[in-house]
Design a protein around this motif. Structure first.
Motif, short mmCIF file in Angstrom:
data_model
loop_
_atom_site.label_atom_id
_atom_site.label_comp_id
_atom_site.label_asym_id
_atom_site.label_seq_id
_atom_site.Cartn_x
_atom_site.Cartn_y
_atom_site.Cartn_z
N ASP A 79 0.82 -1.07 -0.10
CA ASP A 79 -0.06 0.13 -0.45
C ASP A 79 0.35 1.08 0.05
N GLN A 82 4.76 3.17 -4.45
CA GLN A 82 4.34 4.02 -5.26
C GLN A 82 4.96 3.49 -7.08
N ARG A 83 3.73 3.87 -7.66
CA ARG A 83 3.66 2.80 -9.52
C ARG A 83 5.26 2.78 -9.80
N GLU A 84 6.12 3.65 -9.43
CA GLU A 84 7.77 3.65 -9.88
C GLU A 84 8.42 2.56 -9.84
N GLN A 85 7.96 1.76 -8.72
CA GLN A 85 8.44 0.57 -7.52
C GLN A 85 7.61 -0.49 -8.07
N ALA A 86 7.12 -0.52 -9.54
CA ALA A 86 6.43 -1.43 -10.09
C ALA A 86 6.42 -3.24 -9.61
N ASP A 87 7.80 -3.26 -9.43
CA ASP A 87 8.85 -4.62 -9.63
C ASP A 87 8.40 -5.18 -8.06
N ARG A 89 6.18 -4.33 -5.95
CA ARG A 89 5.07 -4.09 -6.33
C ARG A 89 4.33 -5.80 -6.16
N ASP A 90 4.85 -5.90 -7.87
CA ASP A 90 4.67 -7.44 -8.17
C ASP A 90 4.97 -8.47 -7.00
N ARG A 93 2.49 -8.85 -4.53
CA ARG A 93 1.61 -9.73 -4.99
C ARG A 93 1.91 -10.45 -4.76
#
Length: 111
Positions: A79, A82-87, A89-90, A93
């Motif tokens: 949560d 940020q969006r630029e930390q997509a790796d 975040r994946d 998940r």
């Protein structure tokens, strides 16, 4: 079954264990006033630091309380990213997908 017996075995890929470790360390620092939460998070960290399998994967035996703390740490970090930390975040998940659903986690009482 007692609360000290592993109820769940979390199988983490080599890239997932460090990210979950990071989430747990952040939870420990955020919950400085909660010794139970800090203790549970440290127990999971100790299991994460166990000798990995030859392929780099890690199996973490979790009690229900440790499972709840792991889920909480991963969810909080997810949560906050940020969006630029997509790796990252994946990866979080994927870790959350390996844990029981949110309703099961909510039903666990820490004591």
């Amino acid at each position: 079954m007692t609360d000290t017996e592993p109820a769940y075995h979390l199988f983490l890929d080599s890239d997932e264990a460090p990210v979950l470790g990071h989430a747990l360390r952040l939870l420990i620092s955020d919950e400085a006033h909660e010794p139970l939460i800090r203790g549970l998070a440290r127990e999971v960290l100790a299991s994460l630091d166990a000798t990995p399998e030859p392929n780099g994967n890690v199996t973490v035996p979790l009690t229900p309380a440790q499972m709840k703390i792991s889920h909480t740490a991963a969810r909080l970090l997810l949560d906050d990213l940020q969006r630029e930390q997509a790796d990252e975040r994946d990866i979080l998940r994927r870790v959350l997908d390996k844990l029981p659903d949110e309703h099961t986690i909510r039903a666990i009482e820490l004591g």
